[in-house]
Design a protein around this motif. Sequence first.
Motif, PDB file in Angstrom:
ATOM      1  N   TRP A   8       0.828  -1.217   0.000  1.00 27.76           N
ATOM      2  CA  TRP A   8       0.000   0.000   0.000  1.00 27.76           C
ATOM      3  C   TRP A   8       0.862   1.267   0.000  1.00 27.76           C
ATOM      4  O   TRP A   8       0.347   2.367   0.070  1.00 27.76           O
ATOM      5  N   SER A   9       2.183   1.104  -0.078  1.00 23.69           N
ATOM      6  CA  SER A   9       3.092   2.251  -0.102  1.00 23.69           C
ATOM      7  C   SER A   9       3.361   2.675  -1.546  1.00 23.69           C
ATOM      8  O   SER A   9       3.796   1.856  -2.358  1.00 23.69           O
ATOM      9  N   PRO A  10       3.116   3.950  -1.898  1.00 26.30           N
ATOM     10  CA  PRO A  10       3.403   4.409  -3.267  1.00 26.30           C
ATOM     11  C   PRO A  10       4.854   4.175  -3.674  1.00 26.30           C
ATOM     12  O   PRO A  10       5.126   3.829  -4.826  1.00 26.30           O
ATOM     13  N   ALA A  11       5.784   4.346  -2.745  1.00 30.29           N
ATOM     14  CA  ALA A  11       7.202   4.140  -3.071  1.00 30.29           C
ATOM     15  C   ALA A  11       7.472   2.678  -3.398  1.00 30.29           C
ATOM     16  O   ALA A  11       8.227   2.364  -4.329  1.00 30.29           O
ATOM     17  N   PHE A  12       6.860   1.758  -2.650  1.00 33.02           N
ATOM     18  CA  PHE A  12       7.032   0.336  -2.924  1.00 33.02           C
ATOM     19  C   PHE A  12       6.428  -0.032  -4.279  1.00 33.02           C
ATOM     20  O   PHE A  12       7.037  -0.730  -5.085  1.00 33.02           O
ATOM     21  N   VAL A  13       5.204   0.460  -4.546  1.00 30.72           N
ATOM     22  CA  VAL A  13       4.544   0.154  -5.818  1.00 30.72           C
ATOM     23  C   VAL A  13       5.375   0.661  -6.997  1.00 30.72           C
ATOM     24  O   VAL A  13       5.510  -0.010  -8.023  1.00 30.72           O
ATOM     25  N   ALA A  14       5.963   1.855  -6.837  1.00 28.55           N
ATOM     26  CA  ALA A  14       6.770   2.431  -7.914  1.00 28.55           C
ATOM     27  C   ALA A  14       8.008   1.599  -8.205  1.00 28.55           C
ATOM     28  O   ALA A  14       8.453   1.518  -9.356  1.00 28.55           O
ATOM     29  N   ASN A  15       8.559   0.940  -7.183  1.00 29.18           N
ATOM     30  CA  ASN A  15       9.761   0.130  -7.394  1.00 29.18           C
ATOM     31  C   ASN A  15       9.854  -0.962  -6.321  1.00 29.18           C
ATOM     32  O   ASN A  15      10.542  -0.802  -5.307  1.00 29.18           O
ATOM     33  N   PRO A  16       9.161  -2.083  -6.519  1.00 30.18           N
ATOM     34  CA  PRO A  16       9.196  -3.155  -5.515  1.00 30.18           C
ATOM     35  C   PRO A  16      10.436  -4.032  -5.575  1.00 30.18           C
ATOM     36  O   PRO A  16      10.636  -4.877  -4.701  1.00 30.18           O
ATOM     37  N   TYR A  17      11.281  -3.831  -6.578  1.00 28.70           N
ATOM     38  CA  TYR A  17      12.341  -4.807  -6.857  1.00 28.70           C
ATOM     39  C   TYR A  17      13.444  -4.888  -5.800  1.00 28.70           C
ATOM     40  O   TYR A  17      13.916  -6.001  -5.506  1.00 28.70           O
ATOM     41  N   PRO A  18      13.884  -3.786  -5.181  1.00 24.07           N
ATOM     42  CA  PRO A  18      14.855  -3.931  -4.083  1.00 24.07           C
ATOM     43  C   PRO A  18      14.289  -4.742  -2.918  1.00 24.07           C
ATOM     44  O   PRO A  18      15.001  -5.547  -2.306  1.00 24.07           O
ATOM     45  N   ALA A  19      13.007  -4.547  -2.618  1.00 24.65           N
ATOM     46  CA  ALA A  19      12.379  -5.321  -1.542  1.00 24.65           C
ATOM     47  C   ALA A  19      12.329  -6.803  -1.905  1.00 24.65           C
ATOM     48  O   ALA A  19      12.557  -7.678  -1.057  1.00 24.65           O
ATOM     49  N   TYR A  20      12.026  -7.099  -3.166  1.00 22.57           N
ATOM     50  CA  TYR A  20      12.004  -8.496  -3.604  1.00 22.57           C
ATOM     51  C   TYR A  20      13.375  -9.150  -3.420  1.00 22.57           C
ATOM     52  O   TYR A  20      13.475 -10.313  -3.023  1.00 22.57           O
ATOM     53  N   GLU A  21      14.420  -8.393  -3.753  1.00 27.77           N
ATOM     54  CA  GLU A  21      15.776  -8.938  -3.620  1.00 27.77           C
ATOM     55  C   GLU A  21      16.042  -9.357  -2.175  1.00 27.77           C
ATOM     56  O   GLU A  21      16.598 -10.435  -1.916  1.00 27.77           O
ATOM     57  N   ARG A  22      15.616  -8.537  -1.229  1.00 23.81           N
ATOM     58  CA  ARG A  22      15.820  -8.872   0.180  1.00 23.81           C
ATOM     59  C   ARG A  22      14.938 -10.039   0.597  1.00 23.81           C
ATOM     60  O   ARG A  22      15.364 -10.911   1.359  1.00 23.81           O
ATOM     61  N   LEU A  23      13.697 -10.067   0.120  1.00 23.61           N
ATOM     62  CA  LEU A  23      12.825 -11.193   0.437  1.00 23.61           C
ATOM     63  C   LEU A  23      13.445 -12.515  -0.020  1.00 23.61           C
ATOM     64  O   LEU A  23      13.435 -13.510   0.702  1.00 23.61           O
ATOM     65  N   ARG A  24      13.985 -12.513  -1.234  1.00 20.96           N
ATOM     66  CA  ARG A  24      14.616 -13.742  -1.747  1.00 20.96           C
ATOM     67  C   ARG A  24      15.809 -14.138  -0.879  1.00 20.96           C
ATOM     68  O   ARG A  24      16.030 -15.325  -0.622  1.00 20.96           O
ATOM     69  N   SER A  25      16.573 -13.142  -0.420  1.00 23.65           N
ATOM     70  CA  SER A  25      17.778 -13.444   0.370  1.00 23.65           C
ATOM     71  C   SER A  25      17.422 -13.943   1.769  1.00 23.65           C
ATOM     72  O   SER A  25      18.224 -14.632   2.406  1.00 23.65           O
ATOM     73  N   GLU A  26      16.217 -13.623   2.252  1.00 21.85           N
ATOM     74  CA  GLU A  26      15.850 -13.957   3.632  1.00 21.85           C
ATOM     75  C   GLU A  26      15.031 -15.237   3.750  1.00 21.85           C
ATOM     76  O   GLU A  26      14.642 -15.619   4.850  1.00 21.85           O
ATOM     77  N   GLY A  27      14.747 -15.893   2.631  1.00 20.46           N
ATOM     78  CA  GLY A  27      14.038 -17.162   2.755  1.00 20.46           C
ATOM     79  C   GLY A  27      13.150 -17.470   1.572  1.00 20.46           C
ATOM     80  O   GLY A  27      12.976 -16.659   0.667  1.00 20.46           O
ATOM     81  N   ARG A  28      12.575 -18.666   1.615  1.00 12.98           N
ATOM     82  CA  ARG A  28      11.746 -19.127   0.489  1.00 12.98           C
ATOM     83  C   ARG A  28      10.275 -18.815   0.675  1.00 12.98           C
ATOM     84  O   ARG A  28       9.523 -18.783  -0.298  1.00 12.98           O
ATOM     85  N   VAL A  29       9.859 -18.581   1.897  1.00 16.77           N
ATOM     86  CA  VAL A  29       8.451 -18.258   2.145  1.00 16.77           C
ATOM     87  C   VAL A  29       8.365 -17.365   3.381  1.00 16.77           C
ATOM     88  O   VAL A  29       9.121 -17.545   4.340  1.00 16.77           O
ATOM     89  N   HIS A  30       7.483 -16.359   3.341  1.00 18.44           N
ATOM     90  CA  HIS A  30       7.381 -15.366   4.415  1.00 18.44           C
ATOM     91  C   HIS A  30       5.914 -15.132   4.765  1.00 18.44           C
ATOM     92  O   HIS A  30       5.092 -14.894   3.867  1.00 18.44           O
ATOM     93  N   TRP A  31       5.587 -15.142   6.053  1.00 16.64           N
ATOM     94  CA  TRP A  31       4.227 -14.846   6.490  1.00 16.64           C
ATOM     95  C   TRP A  31       4.013 -13.338   6.493  1.00 16.64           C
ATOM     96  O   TRP A  31       4.824 -12.585   7.022  1.00 16.64           O
ATOM     97  N   PHE A  32       2.911 -12.885   5.878  1.00 15.69           N
ATOM     98  CA  PHE A  32       2.588 -11.456   5.830  1.00 15.69           C
ATOM     99  C   PHE A  32       1.248 -11.259   6.540  1.00 15.69           C
ATOM    100  O   PHE A  32       0.188 -11.557   5.981  1.00 15.69           O
TER     101      PHE A  32
END
Length: 401
Positions: A8-32
């Motif tokens: 729901w963050s405009p900054a995240f929607v504009a560029n989610p890819y750095p966050a994805y990179e960290r998600l991938r580095s921190e595990g295969r599945v994450h509870w949200f």
Amino acid sequence: MSVLFEPWSPAFVANPYPAYERLRSEGRVHWFEPTRQWLVPHYEDVSALLRDRRLGRTYLHRFTHEEFGRTPPPAAHEPFHTLNDHGILDLEAPDHTRIRRLITKAFTPRTVAALEPTVRRLAAELVAKVVEEGGGDLLADVAEPLPVAVIAEMLGVPEADRPLLRPWSADICGMFELNPSEETARRAVAASVEFSDYLRTLIAERRRSPGEDLISALIAAHDEGDRLSEQEMISTCVLLLNAGHEATVNTTANGWWTLFRHPGQLAELRADHSLLPTAVEELMRFDTPLQMFERWVLDDIEIGGTLVPRGSELALLFGSANRDPARFTDPDALDLGRADNPHITFGAGIHFCLGAPLARIELLASFGELLRSAPTMRLTGEPVWNPGYVIRGVDELLVEL
């Protein structure tokens, strides 16, 4: 999980890819917790889970809402769910198998190939208007009207009625975002009722007087005596419009925004139009129009050592999977000549996009026509992104020649 995923963050929607990179580095599945979903960011997992029969787009073929631990949707939302739940995108076997088989008899490769001259003509007309006016909004002037016009032509929707289609589609698609508001639901229900009523009338006309359009073909389609019900036909037509143009619209606008930010690659494409087929695939991978695809866990599964119990919902992150370095060399680089490009923008398994061949024809036509007729086209300002994350795209893309 770190606080990385902020849909729901405009900054995240504009560029989610750095966050994805960290998600991938921190595990295969994450509870949200905010959406009560398990996020899956890796290509190999997403690809495998799209094909895993322990998951489903629905659970109602096996469980009631109560048995599955879910609350039934409000009665006021029923028109939306009736429309949505009879479309093949949200069905599982055996209903999915039966309906898709019947649709395929009407929506044949020959049908799609026969549309190519029409698509090229429509693209040329839209681009010619932009050129004549010295620029405009690529989203409103080319990206949106082209696929809507193509679907309308396929279905046999009279030209005077076509302006109704995009607003109906936009209101219905609002329900596919995360935690939609009650106002979003109200608009989706109203659009579902209006669109269904419109199509019911159109179907009745085609029953009386069949034509060469897809609705007539869907009415005629049969297999061992089986035919589509009226509701299945209505849901199919709506799905063809919604799924059949949202990806094309956002790939076109997001794709040109990507090209403008990579002037070296754009210059290469302008100099060599033979790059266009691989360029279109790369633009779909690089900035994926559908960022997330959700599936229900019908039987307990394990992902990377984490037990995901029956009744859970998985959020498969297409945008992250398409940037996974485990599958794509230098994934954050735009490479319009990328040969090895098994992106999952169109999904996989039984829900692989039925309209993928048509989407590719539309994208090749619009990008090709703009490259030929507007070779000096340039951006006039940075776009603002729509707030939606699941179906992700810019609000406008202003250009001049």
